[in-house]
Design a protein around this motif. Structure first.
Motif, PDB file in Angstrom:
ATOM      1  N   MET A 262       0.849  -1.175   0.000  1.00  0.00           N
ATOM      2  CA  MET A 262       0.000   0.000   0.000  1.00  0.00           C
ATOM      3  C   MET A 262       0.896   1.240   0.000  1.00  0.00           C
ATOM      4  SD  MET A 262      -2.809   1.235   2.806  1.00  0.00           S
ATOM      5  CE  MET A 262      -4.064   0.085   2.310  1.00  0.00           C
ATOM      6  N   ASP A 263       0.558   2.206  -0.832  1.00  0.00           N
ATOM      7  CA  ASP A 263       1.312   3.455  -0.912  1.00  0.00           C
ATOM      8  C   ASP A 263       1.019   4.335   0.295  1.00  0.00           C
ATOM      9  OD1 ASP A 263       2.416   2.814  -3.364  1.00  0.00           O
ATOM     10  OD2 ASP A 263       0.743   3.710  -4.475  1.00  0.00           O
ATOM     11  N   ASP A 264       2.039   5.111   0.677  1.00  0.00           N
ATOM     12  CA  ASP A 264       1.844   6.083   1.741  1.00  0.00           C
ATOM     13  C   ASP A 264       0.939   7.203   1.235  1.00  0.00           C
ATOM     14  OD1 ASP A 264       3.478   4.773   3.533  1.00  0.00           O
ATOM     15  OD2 ASP A 264       5.255   5.925   3.008  1.00  0.00           O
ATOM     16  N   PRO A 265       0.027   7.688   2.071  1.00  0.00           N
ATOM     17  CA  PRO A 265      -0.815   8.818   1.638  1.00  0.00           C
ATOM     18  C   PRO A 265       0.045  10.067   1.459  1.00  0.00           C
ATOM     19  CG  PRO A 265      -1.260   8.240   3.934  1.00  0.00           C
ATOM     20  CD  PRO A 265      -0.287   7.227   3.408  1.00  0.00           C
ATOM     21  N   VAL A 266      -0.354  10.892   0.543  1.00  0.00           N
ATOM     22  CA  VAL A 266       0.358  12.140   0.267  1.00  0.00           C
ATOM     23  C   VAL A 266      -0.476  13.299   0.797  1.00  0.00           C
ATOM     24  CG1 VAL A 266       1.283  13.624  -1.541  1.00  0.00           C
ATOM     25  CG2 VAL A 266       1.427  11.142  -1.774  1.00  0.00           C
ATOM     26  N   GLY A 267       0.169  14.222   1.486  1.00  0.00           N
ATOM     27  CA  GLY A 267      -0.516  15.393   2.028  1.00  0.00           C
ATOM     28  C   GLY A 267      -0.705  16.467   0.976  1.00  0.00           C
ATOM     29  N   HIS A 268      -1.132  17.615   1.410  1.00  0.00           N
ATOM     30  CA  HIS A 268      -1.396  18.744   0.512  1.00  0.00           C
ATOM     31  C   HIS A 268      -0.775  19.990   1.128  1.00  0.00           C
ATOM     32  CE1 HIS A 268      -3.564  20.967  -2.580  1.00  0.00           C
ATOM     33  NE2 HIS A 268      -3.981  21.808  -1.645  1.00  0.00           N
ATOM     34  N   LEU A 269       0.126  20.629   0.407  1.00  0.00           N
ATOM     35  CA  LEU A 269       0.804  21.835   0.869  1.00  0.00           C
ATOM     36  C   LEU A 269       0.211  23.048   0.174  1.00  0.00           C
ATOM     37  CD1 LEU A 269       3.199  23.365   2.237  1.00  0.00           C
ATOM     38  CD2 LEU A 269       4.527  22.813   0.179  1.00  0.00           C
TER      39      LEU A 269
ATOM     40  N   PHE B  75      -8.213  33.696   0.026  1.00  0.00           N
ATOM     41  CA  PHE B  75      -8.797  32.363  -0.095  1.00  0.00           C
ATOM     42  C   PHE B  75      -7.725  31.365  -0.500  1.00  0.00           C
ATOM     43  CE2 PHE B  75     -12.366  35.192  -0.429  1.00  0.00           C
ATOM     44  CZ  PHE B  75     -13.326  34.558   0.351  1.00  0.00           C
ATOM     45  N   LYS B  76      -7.643  30.265   0.210  1.00  0.00           N
ATOM     46  CA  LYS B  76      -6.628  29.238  -0.025  1.00  0.00           C
ATOM     47  C   LYS B  76      -7.214  28.119  -0.892  1.00  0.00           C
ATOM     48  CE  LYS B  76      -4.030  31.654   2.517  1.00  0.00           C
ATOM     49  NZ  LYS B  76      -3.033  32.489   1.882  1.00  0.00           N
ATOM     50  N   ASP B  77      -6.403  27.578  -1.787  1.00  0.00           N
ATOM     51  CA  ASP B  77      -6.846  26.503  -2.664  1.00  0.00           C
ATOM     52  C   ASP B  77      -6.662  25.171  -1.950  1.00  0.00           C
ATOM     53  OD1 ASP B  77      -7.537  24.789  -4.664  1.00  0.00           O
ATOM     54  OD2 ASP B  77      -5.797  25.203  -5.919  1.00  0.00           O
ATOM     55  N   VAL B  78      -7.746  24.630  -1.448  1.00  0.00           N
ATOM     56  CA  VAL B  78      -7.691  23.350  -0.749  1.00  0.00           C
ATOM     57  C   VAL B  78      -8.495  22.278  -1.463  1.00  0.00           C
ATOM     58  CG1 VAL B  78      -7.256  24.399   1.511  1.00  0.00           C
ATOM     59  CG2 VAL B  78      -9.606  23.970   0.789  1.00  0.00           C
TER      60      VAL B  78
ATOM     61  N   PRO C 180      -8.217  16.490   1.239  1.00  0.00           N
ATOM     62  CA  PRO C 180      -9.449  15.925   1.807  1.00  0.00           C
ATOM     63  C   PRO C 180     -10.368  16.990   2.393  1.00  0.00           C
ATOM     64  CG  PRO C 180      -7.566  14.626   2.480  1.00  0.00           C
ATOM     65  CD  PRO C 180      -7.027  15.842   1.761  1.00  0.00           C
ATOM     66  N   LEU C 181      -9.792  18.105   2.847  1.00  0.00           N
ATOM     67  CA  LEU C 181     -10.619  19.190   3.368  1.00  0.00           C
ATOM     68  C   LEU C 181     -11.253  20.005   2.248  1.00  0.00           C
ATOM     69  CD1 LEU C 181      -8.485  20.572   6.337  1.00  0.00           C
ATOM     70  CD2 LEU C 181     -10.614  19.293   6.450  1.00  0.00           C
ATOM     71  N   GLY C 182     -11.123  19.553   1.009  1.00  0.00           N
ATOM     72  CA  GLY C 182     -11.660  20.275  -0.130  1.00  0.00           C
ATOM     73  C   GLY C 182     -13.169  20.472  -0.071  1.00  0.00           C
ATOM     74  N   ALA C 183     -13.826  19.857   0.907  1.00  0.00           N
ATOM     75  CA  ALA C 183     -15.261  20.036   1.057  1.00  0.00           C
ATOM     76  C   ALA C 183     -15.583  21.329   1.797  1.00  0.00           C
ATOM     77  CB  ALA C 183     -15.859  18.849   1.795  1.00  0.00           C
TER      78      ALA C 183
END
Length: 157
Positions: A1-8, A26-29, A33-36
């Protein structure tokens, strides 16, 4: 299983909307996963802020990063400072005014994503990044607000 990748998200990345003495970044998220939700840093000068209002279509968290604010939450007025957090569910009356001596900063988290950003961009007349907003009549401002489910109430902070 691949390691999850975060978002910077880098400082300064995203879109900026200017509303008089308030700057909203406004930040591009969307890719995270918090893109909701939408994430925004709000900077306000002394005496400025958001007049008491309610919105039926979204809720939001206000996390005070810097400064001192008067906050209306329902029928109560609170002093809030760095580290305080305020939740405004859909339909609740709330507003903030910077009562400190310098720039105040808040982190705003709202959902659904992009709704608050679209509202603020339209209020600013499309002026984003380095642009400055055009002036809006009170009638025009309230018409745009109503189209996003936002109602300003006639109370003070």
């Amino acid at each position: 299983m691949d390691d999850p990748v975060g978002h910077l998200v880098r400082a300064g990345a995203g879109r900026t909307v200017h509303l008089g003495n308030i700057i909203l970044s406004f930040k591009d998220v969307a890719a995270a996963p918090l893109g909701a939700c939408s994430i925004c840093v709000s900077e306000s000068q002394p005496g400025s802020g958001a007049a008491p209002h309610r919105h039926w279509s979204y809720g939001e968290w206000h996390i005070i990063l810097e400064g001192k604010y008067k906050c209306r939450l329902g029928n109560e007025i609170h002093d809030v400072v760095a580290g305080d957090m305020v939740y405004a569910p859909p339909g609740s009356v709330h507003g903030f005014r910077n009562v400190g001596e310098g720039t105040g900063r808040q982190l705003l988290i709202s959902w659904p994503p992009n709704h608050f950003e679209a509202f603020m961009t339209e209020i600013a007349g499309g002026a984003t990044d380095t642009g400055r907003p055009g002036s809006r009549s009170a009638t025009d401002f309230r018409r745009i607000a109503a189209s996003y489910g936002v109602e300003f109430v006639d109370t003070d902070i």
